[in-house]
Every structure is written in structure tokens, then in C-alpha cells.
Design an enzyme around this catalytic site. Structure first.
Site, PDB file in Angstrom:
ATOM      1  CG  HIS A  90      -0.018  -0.122   2.323  1.00  0.00           C
ATOM      2  ND1 HIS A  90       0.488   1.538   2.776  1.00  0.00           N
ATOM      3  CD2 HIS A  90       0.283  -0.922   3.104  1.00  0.00           C
ATOM      4  CE1 HIS A  90       0.777   0.593   4.830  1.00  0.00           C
ATOM      5  NE2 HIS A  90       0.093  -0.544   4.269  1.00  0.00           N
ATOM      6  CG  ASP A 212       2.066 -19.720  13.430  1.00  0.00           C
ATOM      7  OD1 ASP A 212       2.816 -19.354  14.942  1.00  0.00           O
ATOM      8  OD2 ASP A 212       2.873 -20.695  12.814  1.00  0.00           O
ATOM      9  CB  SER A 227       2.705  -3.481   5.685  1.00  0.00           C
ATOM     10  OG  SER A 227       1.603  -2.342   6.185  1.00  0.00           O
TER      11      SER A 227
END
Length: 276
Positions: A90, A212, A227
Site C-alpha cells: 500500500h 499461528d 505491511s
């Protein structure tokens, strides 16, 4: 002048830093200044008259200027065919306006993760760390909707992996490759729950769920700084982590790796054309 305006010049002199803007205002002697600005893609002019501050005697106009930003994010992949890289999944946005930050220049530097603020419902967590070396490993050339892109200063050696076409991405088990301590990434289990194959959707293509237990215990799920973390399925790079669900840090969005690769190669071709 309005929030989000990009200052191009003052009285015809190009401005690149907030210090240059500050000096132009301080040296105005109270005379009107002609600002040339970019507002939503349009070049317009604005005249501003500085006033002398009673506190320090300097001329000011009541303006706060941001000319840089820094933070922790993850490099998603390096493409040896063009020596280019892609990260984040992004764009980097201005914290106040939410708009993409215009990019003059930028660097990527090594970072060591020293701690984690665990994510909870309503409060996104984040990775904490410090730059281990001010020497840039690569330079940024684009900050766009699908991530940040640039070129490495020297070839990167690592595991070679094919990028999956988006039609090959399926719901079901997958892994993310993320660094949550030190500088060594690890694999963590996730589930791809939803996929949006539409061509006009460029970023939020996947909904993922962290399964997890180790990652859930240490971070609460997806946190800021992750990110760009690669998403791996069936031995291929299928995407990258982009956003966390604020009200549920175990879930987040991902982008197709194919979208980032197409953007990366387009940017590399543009830079090559400019160089020639």
C-alpha cells in the site's frame, strides 16, 4: 493555503524542504509572498503576507509543513531482472490528509525489531525497532496505491520464488514471512478466507486470518510494520499483507503479488526510458 497543498515554489524559487520554506518566510520582511502550489493535481497561486511574531521577532504565516516521513515496513520482493524491489503493498499516506505522500526521494535502510506492541480489539499493534545502519540499501522512486517501489544499490541474494497469477490463488492454508524480532524473518501459518479477483480492485484482494499460535501470542495477529510481509501458498509468492482489521487483529487484508509485480516492472520500464 489549505491542508494537503503541496508547496512548489515561493516567489518563483523552487521549494524542496520545510527549512527552505521557513527561510523564505523569515526573509520576507513582511512583504507578500506568492506561493505556487499543487492542490489536487492543479497548479494554483496563493498570496500570503507574513507577520512578525511577538515571541521571537521572526516573520511567520502560521503554517506547519511536512517534508519527510519514516517508519517500519517490510520489503516484499526483489526482482533481479530489473534490480528493482517492491514493498508495503500500500502507499505511504499523509497522517492528516490520508492522501498519498508525494515522493521526491527516499531510501530503504536495515532495521532491527526490538519489541512489539500487541494488537487488541480497537487498537492496532505495531512493531518497534531501530535503524541498524544509516547506509541505504536501495532508493525509492515511486509511492503509489499498490506500494513503494525502487532499485537496490547492489544485487540481493536470497530464495528465488515464482509469483503466482491471481487465478492460481485459492482460499485455504498459506503462510506469511514476517520479522517480529531481530532481523530474521520467520514463517507463520495463516488462512486465506476470501479472494476478490476483480481487475479494478488493486489492493484489498485477500482477507487473511492468522492461525499461528506463536504469532497470536506475541503480536495478537497482524500489526503495523508487517505491511508488505510476503504471503506464500503452494511454494509461490501469492501476495503481501497490507492492513489489519482494527476491531479484529487476527484478520487483515492482502494484495495480489501479481499486482505488485506488474506495477514494479512498469515503473522499472519507465525509469529505463528516462535514463535512455
Amino acid at each position: 493555503l489549505k491542508t494537503g497543498d503541496i508547496i512548489l515554489s515561493i516567489n518563483g524559487t523552487t521549494m524542496n524542504t520545510n527549512l527552505e520554506v521557513e527561510k523564505a518566510i523569515e526573509n520576507s520582511n513582511g512583504q507578500p509572498l506568492k506561493f505556487t502550489i499543487n492542490r489536487d493535481g492543479k497548479k494554483i497561486s496563493a498570496t500570503v503576507r507574513p507577520v512578525r511574531s511577538e515571541s521571537d521577532g521572526q516573520y511567520k504565516i502560521g503554517l506547519w509543513v511536512r517534508d519527510s516521513t519514516a517508519g517500519i515496513g517490510t520489503l516484499t520482493f526483489y526482482d533481479p531482472s530489473g534490480n528493482c524491489f517492491a514493498g508495503l503493498g500500500h502507499g505511504i499516506c499523509d497522517a492528516d490528509t490520508g492522501k498519498l505522500m508525494p515522493l521526491l526521494s527516499g531510501d530503504i535502510v536495515p532495521v532491527t525489531i526490538s519489541g512489539v506492541t500487541k494488537g487488541t480489539k480497537g487498537t492496532p499493534g505495531e512493531l518497534r525497532g531501530y535503524f541498524t545502519d544509516e547506509t541505504a540499501e536501495g532508493s525509492l522512486c515511486a509511492n503509489v496505491e499498490t506500494g513503494v517501489y525502487g532499485f537496490m544499490k547492489k544485487p540481493v541474494h536470497g530464495q528465488t520464488m515464482k509469483v503466482a497469477m491471481k487465478q492460481d490463488v485459492k482460499t485455504g492454508p498459506a503462510k506469511i514471512y514476517a520479522t517480529i524480532s531481530g532481523d530474521k524473518p520467520q514463517y507463520f501459518d495463516i488462512e486465506i478466507e476470501k479472494i476478490d479477483y476483480r481487475d479494478d480492485v488493486k489492493t484489498k484482494n485477500l482477507v487473511i486470518c492468522v492461525t499461528d499460535q506463536k504469532l497470536l501470542t506475541q503480536t495478537g495477529g497482524i500489526v503495523q510494520g508487517m505491511s508488505g510481509s510476503p504471503i506464500i501458498q503452494n511454494g509461490k509468492l501469492v501476495g503481501a499483507v497490507t492492513h489489519v482489521f482494527v476491531n479484529d487483529p487476527t484478520h487483515g487484508y492482502g494484495i495480489f503479488a501479481e499486482n505488485m509485480l506488474v506495477e514494479s516492472r512498469s515503473i522499472a520500464a519507465q525509469q529505463s526510458d528516462l535514463a535512455s
